[in-house]
Design a protein around this motif. Structure first.
Motif, PDB file in Angstrom:
ATOM      1  N   ALA A   1       0.805  -1.222   0.000  1.00 54.31           N
ATOM      2  CA  ALA A   1       0.000   0.000   0.000  1.00 54.31           C
ATOM      3  C   ALA A   1       0.835   1.268   0.000  1.00 54.31           C
ATOM      4  CB  ALA A   1      -0.940   0.004   1.206  1.00 54.31           C
ATOM      5  N   VAL A   2       2.139   1.144   0.271  1.00 50.12           N
ATOM      6  CA  VAL A   2       2.987   2.328   0.353  1.00 50.12           C
ATOM      7  C   VAL A   2       3.207   2.914  -1.042  1.00 50.12           C
ATOM      8  CG1 VAL A   2       5.287   3.183   0.915  1.00 50.12           C
ATOM      9  CG2 VAL A   2       4.132   1.598   2.461  1.00 50.12           C
ATOM     10  N   ARG A   3       2.843   4.178  -1.223  1.00 51.74           N
ATOM     11  CA  ARG A   3       3.053   4.863  -2.489  1.00 51.74           C
ATOM     12  C   ARG A   3       3.700   6.214  -2.240  1.00 51.74           C
ATOM     13  NH1 ARG A   3      -2.290   5.720  -5.259  1.00 51.74           N
ATOM     14  NH2 ARG A   3      -3.154   5.670  -3.153  1.00 51.74           N
ATOM     15  N   ALA A   4       4.493   6.644  -3.196  1.00 54.42           N
ATOM     16  CA  ALA A   4       5.166   7.935  -3.052  1.00 54.42           C
ATOM     17  C   ALA A   4       4.163   9.061  -3.266  1.00 54.42           C
ATOM     18  CB  ALA A   4       6.296   8.044  -4.064  1.00 54.42           C
TER      19      ALA A   4
ATOM     20  N   TYR B   1      17.229  13.576  15.463  1.00 54.41           N
ATOM     21  CA  TYR B   1      18.406  14.303  14.996  1.00 54.41           C
ATOM     22  C   TYR B   1      18.479  14.222  13.478  1.00 54.41           C
ATOM     23  CZ  TYR B   1      20.195  14.259  19.808  1.00 54.41           C
ATOM     24  OH  TYR B   1      20.351  14.434  21.156  1.00 54.41           O
ATOM     25  N   LEU B   2      18.948  15.289  12.853  1.00 49.24           N
ATOM     26  CA  LEU B   2      19.126  15.315  11.405  1.00 49.24           C
ATOM     27  C   LEU B   2      20.498  14.762  11.048  1.00 49.24           C
ATOM     28  CD1 LEU B   2      18.101  16.254   8.599  1.00 49.24           C
ATOM     29  CD2 LEU B   2      19.244  18.430   9.034  1.00 49.24           C
ATOM     30  N   PRO B   3      20.565  13.686  10.246  1.00 54.87           N
ATOM     31  CA  PRO B   3      21.869  13.147   9.847  1.00 54.87           C
ATOM     32  C   PRO B   3      22.635  14.128   8.969  1.00 54.87           C
ATOM     33  CG  PRO B   3      20.080  11.580   9.409  1.00 54.87           C
ATOM     34  CD  PRO B   3      19.444  12.899   9.713  1.00 54.87           C
ATOM     35  N   GLY B   4      23.961  14.087   9.064  1.00 53.20           N
ATOM     36  CA  GLY B   4      24.794  14.870   8.164  1.00 53.20           C
ATOM     37  C   GLY B   4      24.961  16.314   8.520  1.00 53.20           C
ATOM     38  N   LEU B   5      24.596  16.688   9.753  1.00 55.97           N
ATOM     39  CA  LEU B   5      24.643  18.107  10.107  1.00 55.97           C
ATOM     40  C   LEU B   5      26.062  18.633  10.324  1.00 55.97           C
ATOM     41  CD1 LEU B   5      25.111  18.493  13.505  1.00 55.97           C
ATOM     42  CD2 LEU B   5      22.969  17.238  13.438  1.00 55.97           C
ATOM     43  N   GLU B   6      27.023  17.723  10.402  1.00 52.85           N
ATOM     44  CA  GLU B   6      28.385  18.147  10.742  1.00 52.85           C
ATOM     45  C   GLU B   6      28.999  19.091   9.717  1.00 52.85           C
ATOM     46  OE1 GLU B   6      27.359  15.035  10.545  1.00 52.85           O
ATOM     47  OE2 GLU B   6      27.367  14.292  12.606  1.00 52.85           O
ATOM     48  N   ASP B   7      28.537  19.035   8.465  1.00 51.59           N
ATOM     49  CA  ASP B   7      29.169  19.849   7.428  1.00 51.59           C
ATOM     50  C   ASP B   7      28.662  21.286   7.396  1.00 51.59           C
ATOM     51  OD1 ASP B   7      26.641  19.600   6.399  1.00 51.59           O
ATOM     52  OD2 ASP B   7      27.220  18.480   4.613  1.00 51.59           O
TER      53      ASP B   7
ATOM     54  N   LYS C   1      10.032  13.261   7.244  1.00 50.60           N
ATOM     55  CA  LYS C   1       8.933  12.931   8.149  1.00 50.60           C
ATOM     56  C   LYS C   1       9.518  12.414   9.451  1.00 50.60           C
ATOM     57  CE  LYS C   1       5.200   9.517   8.664  1.00 50.60           C
ATOM     58  NZ  LYS C   1       4.484   8.394   7.981  1.00 50.60           N
ATOM     59  N   ILE C   2       9.016  12.957  10.563  1.00 52.18           N
ATOM     60  CA  ILE C   2       9.449  12.497  11.889  1.00 52.18           C
ATOM     61  C   ILE C   2       8.211  12.007  12.637  1.00 52.18           C
ATOM     62  CG2 ILE C   2      10.535  13.123  14.072  1.00 52.18           C
ATOM     63  CD1 ILE C   2      12.074  15.290  12.582  1.00 52.18           C
ATOM     64  N   THR C   3       8.190  10.745  12.990  1.00 51.05           N
ATOM     65  CA  THR C   3       7.062  10.185  13.720  1.00 51.05           C
ATOM     66  C   THR C   3       7.131  10.611  15.180  1.00 51.05           C
ATOM     67  OG1 THR C   3       8.198   8.155  14.402  1.00 51.05           O
ATOM     68  CG2 THR C   3       7.147   8.163  12.217  1.00 51.05           C
TER      69      THR C   3
ATOM     70  N   THR D   1      13.135  10.363   4.744  1.00 50.26           N
ATOM     71  CA  THR D   1      13.039  11.392   3.710  1.00 50.26           C
ATOM     72  C   THR D   1      11.805  11.116   2.855  1.00 50.26           C
ATOM     73  OG1 THR D   1      15.435  11.707   3.646  1.00 50.26           O
ATOM     74  CG2 THR D   1      14.175  12.448   1.730  1.00 50.26           C
ATOM     75  N   VAL D   2      10.947  12.115   2.715  1.00 54.46           N
ATOM     76  CA  VAL D   2       9.695  11.973   1.976  1.00 54.46           C
ATOM     77  C   VAL D   2       9.838  12.509   0.553  1.00 54.46           C
ATOM     78  CG1 VAL D   2       7.263  12.657   1.906  1.00 54.46           C
ATOM     79  CG2 VAL D   2       8.331  12.130   4.094  1.00 54.46           C
ATOM     80  N   VAL D   3      10.491  13.662   0.424  1.00 53.39           N
ATOM     81  CA  VAL D   3      10.713  14.284  -0.884  1.00 53.39           C
ATOM     82  C   VAL D   3      12.154  14.752  -0.948  1.00 53.39           C
ATOM     83  CG1 VAL D   3      10.043  16.130  -2.476  1.00 53.39           C
ATOM     84  CG2 VAL D   3       8.308  15.064  -1.021  1.00 53.39           C
ATOM     85  N   GLY D   4      12.773  14.583  -2.103  1.00 54.76           N
ATOM     86  CA  GLY D   4      14.121  15.098  -2.301  1.00 54.76           C
ATOM     87  C   GLY D   4      15.183  14.235  -1.653  1.00 54.76           C
ATOM     88  N   GLY D   5      16.191  14.894  -1.103  1.00 60.43           N
ATOM     89  CA  GLY D   5      17.346  14.216  -0.538  1.00 60.43           C
ATOM     90  C   GLY D   5      18.618  14.732  -1.182  1.00 60.43           C
ATOM     91  N   ASP D   6      19.737  14.424  -0.577  1.00 58.70           N
ATOM     92  CA  ASP D   6      21.017  14.899  -1.096  1.00 58.70           C
ATOM     93  C   ASP D   6      21.200  14.476  -2.555  1.00 58.70           C
ATOM     94  OD1 ASP D   6      21.459  15.940   1.353  1.00 58.70           O
ATOM     95  OD2 ASP D   6      23.187  14.700   1.872  1.00 58.70           O
ATOM     96  N   GLY D   7      21.660  15.420  -3.372  1.00 53.72           N
ATOM     97  CA  GLY D   7      21.910  15.143  -4.770  1.00 53.72           C
ATOM     98  C   GLY D   7      20.693  15.270  -5.661  1.00 53.72           C
TER      99      GLY D   7
END
Length: 316
Positions: A23-26, A233-239, A266-268, A275-281
């Motif tokens: 049932a999972v759809r983007a 926490y948001l991953p990758g914040l170190e940069d 999305k944070i439950t 990640t719901v939309v987008g993402g690195d790159g």
């Protein structure tokens, strides 16, 4: 119990496990428009009629957008004198809205002359301006649910929550805490508490530079109760390039948070982050700044520093 019945029960059990995955759809993602002149959209509020009330970092003009128009375009509502750029926006009572504004300072990435502007959409005019002294950068805003003339504001550089009574014009520091500051990171944009929302007796807040999404209990008058709790926490914040920004909740209590450089996450309530939309790159979202649900509860609008207004429709 017959063998046939056992087989049917087993089949039903296996289908029940498979169904959630199937049932999972983007979500469907559509860029509705881009503001002209590379306008840096900062924040917005979804109005009762479904239109968007939009603020930008490019001017002191306030706009509306009809997202259901055949070809949506920004329409200027009012120009807010005394501010050079605008930030948070939140509804008050009787069709009034509060907007935080200020001016760029001589120090890079700093602001000054923080104000709360009160506007009327009925008359398309500014009806009041309240100075907020001793604040370094008044950013996100939220209205107290049972005190619709009182708002809380995020002092992103000062690491504080400011309380503003729009009737008495009194401004006070409601809460100062290390969870609201930007820590000791020396890289990237040094911005602390950013987006703020109130839900079920809790003040939720994102912290851009610490990469945290947190909450703390408050009372009806905006008084802080207890201690803050980090939910995710948001991953990758170190940069210094990965930063939380503004957010909104769906009806189930999941938070949808814009995250630089190019994500909607999305944070439950339990703290799971996806990640719901987008993402690195990716290029679907570019420097997203704010998110807000429409009345239908399944349409989410996202704005960006690169002039985007994006529509995300979830298959619920």
């Amino acid at each position: 119990m017959t063998r046939r019945l056992l087989s049917l029960l087993a089949l039903g059990y296996s289908l029940s496990l498979a169904s959630p995955t199937q049932a999972v759809r983007a979500p469907k993602v559509t860029e509705l428009l881009k503001f002209p002149n590379a306008t840096r959209i900062e924040n917005f509020n979804v109005l009762p009629n479904g239109h968007l009330l939009v603020t930008t970092l490019s001017s002191s003009d306030v706009f509306t957008v009809d997202p259901d128009a055949p070809s949506p375009q920004p329409e200027k509502v009012v120009t807010l004198e005394g501010s050079k750029l605008l930030f948070g926006v939140t509804p008050l009572a009787n069709g009034l809205y509060a907007i935080s504004g200020g001016a760029a300072s001589a120090i890079p990435n700093r602001y000054e002359d923080s104000k709360i502007h009160i506007i009327s959409l009925a008359s398309k005019s500014a009806i009041d301006s309240i100075s907020v002294p001793d604040v370094e950068f008044l950013n996100g805003l939220v209205t107290l649910p049972k005190r619709p003339h009182v708002i809380l504001g995020a002092d992103s550089f000062g690491g504080r929550i400011v309380r503003i009574d729009t009737h008495t014009r009194e401004t006070t520091i409601a809460w100062a805490h290390e969870s609201l500051g930007w820590g000791t990171n020396s890289t990237g944009f040094q911005l602390g508490v950013n987006g703020i929302r109130i839900r079920d007796g809790y003040l939720y807040f994102s912290n851009a530079r610490l990469g945290t999404f947190s909450r703390i209990r408050i009372d009806d008058d905006g008084k802080i109760i207890g201690k803050p709790k980090v939910i995710a926490y948001l991953p990758g914040l170190e940069d210094g390039a990965h930063l939380f920004d503004d957010f909104d909740f769906d009806r189930e209590g999941n938070a949808y948070v814009t995250a630089h450089p190019s994500s909607l996450v999305k944070i439950t309530p339990g703290g799971k982050l996806t990640t719901v939309v987008g993402g690195d790159g990716t290029t679907t979202l570019s420097a997203p700044t704010s998110a807000g649900f429409a009345k239908d509860g399944r349409t989410l609008y996202v704005t960006s520093m690169t002039a985007q207004v994006v529509k995300v429709v979830f298959p619920w």
